[in-house]
Design a protein around this motif. Structure first.
Motif, PDB file in Angstrom:
ATOM      1  N   UNK A  25     -60.054  64.396   8.769  1.00  0.00           N
ATOM      2  CA  UNK A  25     -59.406  64.047  10.037  1.00  0.00           C
ATOM      3  C   UNK A  25     -60.009  64.935  11.123  1.00  0.00           C
ATOM      4  N   UNK A  26     -60.445  64.307  12.217  1.00  0.00           N
ATOM      5  CA  UNK A  26     -61.060  65.034  13.333  1.00  0.00           C
ATOM      6  C   UNK A  26     -62.231  65.900  12.883  1.00  0.00           C
ATOM      7  N   UNK A  27     -63.019  65.400  11.922  1.00  0.00           N
ATOM      8  CA  UNK A  27     -64.215  66.097  11.485  1.00  0.00           C
ATOM      9  C   UNK A  27     -63.990  67.265  10.545  1.00  0.00           C
ATOM     10  N   UNK A  28     -62.758  67.453  10.083  1.00  0.00           N
ATOM     11  CA  UNK A  28     -62.443  68.576   9.197  1.00  0.00           C
ATOM     12  C   UNK A  28     -61.737  68.068   7.948  1.00  0.00           C
ATOM     13  N   UNK A  29     -61.911  68.790   6.851  1.00  0.00           N
ATOM     14  CA  UNK A  29     -61.192  68.446   5.626  1.00  0.00           C
ATOM     15  C   UNK A  29     -59.708  68.708   5.867  1.00  0.00           C
ATOM     16  N   UNK A  30     -58.920  67.647   5.773  1.00  0.00           N
ATOM     17  CA  UNK A  30     -57.484  67.757   6.017  1.00  0.00           C
ATOM     18  C   UNK A  30     -56.688  67.754   4.714  1.00  0.00           C
ATOM     19  N   UNK A  31     -57.295  67.240   3.624  1.00  0.00           N
ATOM     20  CA  UNK A  31     -56.575  67.185   2.355  1.00  0.00           C
ATOM     21  C   UNK A  31     -57.547  67.080   1.191  1.00  0.00           C
ATOM     22  N   UNK A  32     -57.193  67.735   0.102  1.00  0.00           N
ATOM     23  CA  UNK A  32     -57.870  67.517  -1.171  1.00  0.00           C
ATOM     24  C   UNK A  32     -56.894  66.738  -2.033  1.00  0.00           C
ATOM     25  N   UNK A  33     -57.402  65.737  -2.729  1.00  0.00           N
ATOM     26  CA  UNK A  33     -56.525  64.842  -3.480  1.00  0.00           C
ATOM     27  C   UNK A  33     -57.077  64.585  -4.873  1.00  0.00           C
ATOM     28  N   UNK A  34     -56.186  64.284  -5.791  1.00  0.00           N
ATOM     29  CA  UNK A  34     -56.592  63.852  -7.118  1.00  0.00           C
ATOM     30  C   UNK A  34     -57.370  62.554  -6.961  1.00  0.00           C
ATOM     31  N   UNK A  35     -58.440  62.392  -7.739  1.00  0.00           N
ATOM     32  CA  UNK A  35     -59.243  61.168  -7.650  1.00  0.00           C
ATOM     33  C   UNK A  35     -58.369  59.926  -7.770  1.00  0.00           C
ATOM     34  N   UNK A  36     -58.586  59.006  -6.859  1.00  0.00           N
ATOM     35  CA  UNK A  36     -57.875  57.736  -6.882  1.00  0.00           C
ATOM     36  C   UNK A  36     -56.519  57.744  -6.211  1.00  0.00           C
ATOM     37  N   UNK A  37     -56.103  58.897  -5.696  1.00  0.00           N
ATOM     38  CA  UNK A  37     -54.806  58.977  -5.014  1.00  0.00           C
ATOM     39  C   UNK A  37     -54.796  58.017  -3.826  1.00  0.00           C
ATOM     40  N   UNK A  38     -53.722  57.278  -3.681  1.00  0.00           N
ATOM     41  CA  UNK A  38     -53.614  56.299  -2.606  1.00  0.00           C
ATOM     42  C   UNK A  38     -53.349  56.996  -1.277  1.00  0.00           C
ATOM     43  N   UNK A  39     -54.036  56.525  -0.241  1.00  0.00           N
ATOM     44  CA  UNK A  39     -53.832  57.043   1.103  1.00  0.00           C
ATOM     45  C   UNK A  39     -54.391  56.030   2.098  1.00  0.00           C
ATOM     46  N   UNK A  40     -54.063  56.214   3.352  1.00  0.00           N
ATOM     47  CA  UNK A  40     -54.571  55.335   4.400  1.00  0.00           C
ATOM     48  C   UNK A  40     -55.727  56.020   5.114  1.00  0.00           C
ATOM     49  N   UNK A  41     -56.795  55.253   5.338  1.00  0.00           N
ATOM     50  CA  UNK A  41     -57.957  55.789   6.034  1.00  0.00           C
ATOM     51  C   UNK A  41     -58.651  54.678   6.788  1.00  0.00           C
ATOM     52  N   UNK A  42     -59.241  55.028   7.919  1.00  0.00           N
ATOM     53  CA  UNK A  42     -60.002  54.058   8.700  1.00  0.00           C
ATOM     54  C   UNK A  42     -61.270  53.639   7.959  1.00  0.00           C
ATOM     55  N   UNK A  43     -61.803  54.564   7.127  1.00  0.00           N
ATOM     56  CA  UNK A  43     -63.040  54.286   6.404  1.00  0.00           C
ATOM     57  C   UNK A  43     -63.052  55.075   5.100  1.00  0.00           C
ATOM     58  N   UNK A  44     -63.638  54.486   4.066  1.00  0.00           N
ATOM     59  CA  UNK A  44     -63.794  55.171   2.786  1.00  0.00           C
ATOM     60  C   UNK A  44     -65.251  55.089   2.351  1.00  0.00           C
ATOM     61  N   UNK A  45     -65.751  56.182   1.762  1.00  0.00           N
ATOM     62  CA  UNK A  45     -67.104  56.207   1.221  1.00  0.00           C
ATOM     63  C   UNK A  45     -67.025  56.728  -0.207  1.00  0.00           C
ATOM     64  N   UNK A  46     -67.635  56.002  -1.136  1.00  0.00           N
ATOM     65  CA  UNK A  46     -67.714  56.452  -2.519  1.00  0.00           C
ATOM     66  C   UNK A  46     -68.970  57.310  -2.658  1.00  0.00           C
ATOM     67  N   UNK A  47     -68.795  58.587  -2.934  1.00  0.00           N
ATOM     68  CA  UNK A  47     -69.923  59.515  -3.036  1.00  0.00           C
ATOM     69  C   UNK A  47     -70.141  59.951  -4.483  1.00  0.00           C
ATOM     70  N   UNK A  48     -69.827  59.077  -5.416  1.00  0.00           N
ATOM     71  CA  UNK A  48     -69.949  59.354  -6.859  1.00  0.00           C
ATOM     72  C   UNK A  48     -71.260  60.060  -7.186  1.00  0.00           C
ATOM     73  N   UNK A  49     -71.149  61.186  -7.905  1.00  0.00           N
ATOM     74  CA  UNK A  49     -72.315  61.924  -8.349  1.00  0.00           C
ATOM     75  C   UNK A  49     -72.926  62.855  -7.319  1.00  0.00           C
TER      76      UNK A  49
END
Length: 64
Positions: A25-49
């Protein structure tokens, strides 16, 4: 709500590497989450690996 969620990150910290999702959020890490945790976001990127190095802002470095 986040501006961006990075899914399936390998987050490198001083004490280890953690597999997490990151909420940005606003260019900063706002939360760390367990993989797959549901949340709302304007955009998602899968960075697997790929590794995420929080705080590493140098645009180039010489390793080795």
């Amino acid at each position: 709500m986040f501006d961006l969620v990075l899914r399936n990150c390998k987050v490198v910290e001083h004490d280890g590497i953690y597999e997490l999702d990151l909420g940005i959020r606003n260019g900063k890490i706002a939360a760390t989450m367990i993989r797959g945790e549901q949340c709302q976001a304007a955009r998602e990127i899968d960075v697997e690996g790929r590794y995420v190095l929080p705080g590493a802002i140098d645009s180039h470095s010489h390793i080795g």
